[in-house]
Design a protein around this motif. Structure first.
Motif, PDB file in Angstrom:
ATOM      1  N   TYR A   1       0.585  32.282   7.449  1.00 52.60           N
ATOM      2  CA  TYR A   1       1.563  31.816   6.460  1.00 52.60           C
ATOM      3  C   TYR A   1       1.047  30.541   5.776  1.00 52.60           C
TER       4      TYR A   1
ATOM      5  N   GLU B   1      -3.292  31.451   4.482  1.00 53.61           N
ATOM      6  CA  GLU B   1      -3.432  32.443   3.401  1.00 53.61           C
ATOM      7  C   GLU B   1      -2.260  32.372   2.419  1.00 53.61           C
TER       8      GLU B   1
ATOM      9  N   CYS C   1       6.824  14.761 -10.039  1.00 52.30           N
ATOM     10  CA  CYS C   1       5.364  14.677  -9.899  1.00 52.30           C
ATOM     11  C   CYS C   1       4.642  14.422 -11.216  1.00 52.30           C
TER      12      CYS C   1
ATOM     13  N   PRO D   1      12.162  24.648   4.259  1.00 53.30           N
ATOM     14  CA  PRO D   1      10.902  25.369   4.002  1.00 53.30           C
ATOM     15  C   PRO D   1       9.810  24.472   3.387  1.00 53.30           C
TER      16      PRO D   1
ATOM     17  N   THR E   1       4.796  21.982   3.285  1.00 53.64           N
ATOM     18  CA  THR E   1       3.926  21.539   2.175  1.00 53.64           C
ATOM     19  C   THR E   1       3.826  20.024   2.080  1.00 53.64           C
TER      20      THR E   1
ATOM     21  N   PHE F   1      15.089  20.736  -7.754  1.00 53.91           N
ATOM     22  CA  PHE F   1      14.544  19.781  -6.781  1.00 53.91           C
ATOM     23  C   PHE F   1      15.165  18.426  -7.096  1.00 53.91           C
TER      24      PHE F   1
ATOM     25  N   VAL G   1      16.096  21.130  -2.188  1.00 51.66           N
ATOM     26  CA  VAL G   1      15.200  21.982  -2.967  1.00 51.66           C
ATOM     27  C   VAL G   1      15.653  23.424  -2.953  1.00 51.66           C
TER      28      VAL G   1
ATOM     29  N   GLY H   1      13.659  26.268  -3.321  1.00 46.81           N
ATOM     30  CA  GLY H   1      12.219  26.517  -3.342  1.00 46.81           C
ATOM     31  C   GLY H   1      11.778  27.612  -4.304  1.00 46.81           C
ATOM     32  N   LYS H   2      12.390  28.774  -4.179  1.00 48.90           N
ATOM     33  CA  LYS H   2      11.969  29.915  -5.015  1.00 48.90           C
ATOM     34  C   LYS H   2      12.201  29.600  -6.497  1.00 48.90           C
TER      35      LYS H   2
ATOM     36  N   TYR I   1       8.533  25.911 -12.455  1.00 52.03           N
ATOM     37  CA  TYR I   1       7.149  25.408 -12.646  1.00 52.03           C
ATOM     38  C   TYR I   1       6.420  26.306 -13.650  1.00 52.03           C
TER      39      TYR I   1
ATOM     40  N   HIS J   1      -1.058  20.626 -11.282  1.00 54.12           N
ATOM     41  CA  HIS J   1      -0.257  20.031 -10.212  1.00 54.12           C
ATOM     42  C   HIS J   1      -0.249  21.023  -9.047  1.00 54.12           C
TER      43      HIS J   1
ATOM     44  N   PHE K   1       1.114  23.138  -3.411  1.00 54.99           N
ATOM     45  CA  PHE K   1       0.352  23.855  -2.372  1.00 54.99           C
ATOM     46  C   PHE K   1      -0.529  24.831  -3.152  1.00 54.99           C
TER      47      PHE K   1
ATOM     48  N   ASN L   1       0.901  18.197  -0.291  1.00 51.73           N
ATOM     49  CA  ASN L   1       1.432  17.726  -1.577  1.00 51.73           C
ATOM     50  C   ASN L   1       1.506  16.202  -1.604  1.00 51.73           C
TER      51      ASN L   1
END
Ligand code: CAA
Length: 440
Positions: free
Chosen positions: A34, A37, A120, A159, A163, A196, A206, A208-209, A215, A244, A247, A328
């Protein structure tokens, strides 16, 4: 027109290391694949209990000033970009200037200081501010010190914990730069998003998805906006494309987006047409959803072509070498990616003088910025002066229990007596929030 850009760069990593596949994955009962990869991460950097955003930023800045033989009078502004600030009034740059004044003759009373916030992307925005200040002729021959410094920590069990990272990048922006000249053209993609957030809280909330979709959406807008003021890009226009990098797995998606966009109407798209067809054009579809579905299908096939794989290996993969080892760093992340790419060129004895980089910066909330840079003659000397590989080797490898202690410590509990895992060596160390750091 005199060239303006980044003259020099220094990187300071948090001094602890968390081994993701071998320490974190077993403790969380997860498959190591996880991390290695899926997310593309091996280790992350963590701050020791005497490190914070001020000490890491000041240590990077001191190293940069020493190497370039600078004194405070050479620096006309200090801009700090961070999303880990602990003070809503006084900017982190004043704390960093205070540290530096302890070790140099003279002071920074003449220097403009500020703190930039837009997640960021703030690191790149600070570079832009410095660039504009010099271009406006307000610098009186002085350079700007830009410091991107963050402790990118998430709540335990979130999650995003996979990172995390911590470190600082100090950059000197000046006329006649040795490293890269910045292009005047920029492209932006920006929208009010809630993927976020850190509203007066230590750890981010966050989605996440959603953050990954935002992004990519903002990055695509920024690429299109850049093309509207610069030129119609071709994938071979650039030696490297640093994005940026929250990950490396995220950059796999951004790289594919960039490739798909820049091969449109080129001989590459023609050559691939027999294998996977031409990419869908929006005008050919009745509605946006059908068009997006068709684009997804095209990208799925594109990612498995030899043409794309070869391009990704040459242009994107080298930007990820450091990120895989540090995680990160929020505001510093894209600047680490640039350094990683140029270090790869130096290691492989490739002369990239005069070649272009396309830099894709991103901040949640959300904004992407695209600009181009031209590599300058002094790039190799600047990059070979970095000690980041040595710093990474010397990190203390924490156990999972030690990780939990350090994570608690950085949850703003640093003012109590805490175990230190490494020994400071001639560097600034934390003495208390809101108080000046000391040099040990
Ligand atoms: N072996 C190999 N691969 C595996 C695997 C295994 N055992 N298990 C999962 N994977 C793969 C998945 O298939 C997936 O790959 P694809 O994306 O190519 O499909 C990848 O690993 C990640 O897996 P998940 O999507 O299941 O991961 P997750 O949902 O648990 O968490 C995350 C991913 C949402 C990004 C989470 O880490 C997170 O919330 N991070 C913080 C937010 C973030 O970084 N967002 C990025 C965009 S926003 C930004 O860039 C600003 C910023 O700096 C924060």
């Amino acid at each position: 027109m005199t060239a303006v850009g980044i003259d020099a760069i220094e990187i300071w990593t948090g001094k602890l290391q968390l081994d993701l596949p071998n320490t974190f994955a077993p403790a969380k009962d997860q498959d190591p694949g996880y991390y290695t990869e899926g997310l593309g991460l091996e280790t992350s950097s963590f701050p020791d209990t005497y490190e914070d955003i001020v000490t890491m930023g000041a240590n990077a800045a001191k190293r940069l000033m020493d190497r370039k033989g600078l004194v405070p009078d050479d620096v006309g502004r200090i801009d700090v970009a961070t999303e880990s600030a602990f003070d809503n009034s006084k900017p982190v740059s004043t704390y960093i200037a205070g540290c530096l004044e302890k070790v140099y003759e003279g002071d920074f009373h003449h220097a403009n200081k500020g703190e930039r916030k837009f997640a960021c992307v703030a690191g790149t925005q600070s570079i832009d501010d410095a660039y504009n200040w010099i271009r406006a002729g307000r610098n009186r021959g002085r350079s700007a010190l830009v410091v991107a410094t963050d402790t990118a920590l998430y709540a335990r069990g979130d999650p995003g914990e996979a990172t995390q990272g911590a470190g600082a990048v100090a950059m000197l922006v000046s006329e006649e730069p040795s490293l890269v000249e910045l292009s005047t053209e920029q492209g932006y993609g920006s929208a009010d998003e809630t993927d976020f957030l850190k509203p007066n809280q230590q750890f981010p909330s966050v989605d996440g998805k959603r953050s990954m979709q935002v992004y990519l959406a903002r990055m695509r807008e920024a690429v299109e906006d850049f093309e509207s003021v610069a030129w119609d890009m071709h994938p071979e226009d650039f030696a490297y494309i640093p994005f940026h990098t929250p990950f490396p797995g995220m950059v796999r998606k951004a790289g594919l987006l960039g490739y798909r966009h820049t091969i449109r109407d080129t001989e590459i798209e023609d050559e691939l047409a027999d294998e996977i067809g031409r990419q869908p054009r929006e005008a050919e579809y009745d509605d946006r959803e059908a068009y997006e579905e068709a684009i997804r299908g095209y990208m799925d096939e594109l990612k498995d072509t030899d043409a794309y794989r070869d391009w990704y290996r040459r242009v994107i993969e080298p930007t990820l070498n450091l990120s895989r080892r540090v995680g990160n760093w929020y505001t510093g992340s894209v600047h680490v990616a640039r350094a990683s790419a140029l270090a790869h060129a130096a290691e492989n004895d490739r002369d990239v003088t005069g070649e272009k980089l396309l830099v894709g910066s991103y901040g949640s909330g959300a904004q992407a910025e695209i600009h181009a840079e031209t590599v300058q003659e002094g790039w190799r000397e600047e990059i070979e002066a970095l000690s980041i590989d040595d710093q990474l080797e010397r990190r203390y490898d924490v156990s999972y229990d030690e990780y939990e202690t350090v994570h608690d410590a950085h949850n703003h509990e640093m003012d109590r007596e805490l175990e230190e895992f490494t020994t400071p060596e001639g560097e600034f160390v934390h003495v208390g929030w809101g108080r000046m750091s000391e040099r040990k």
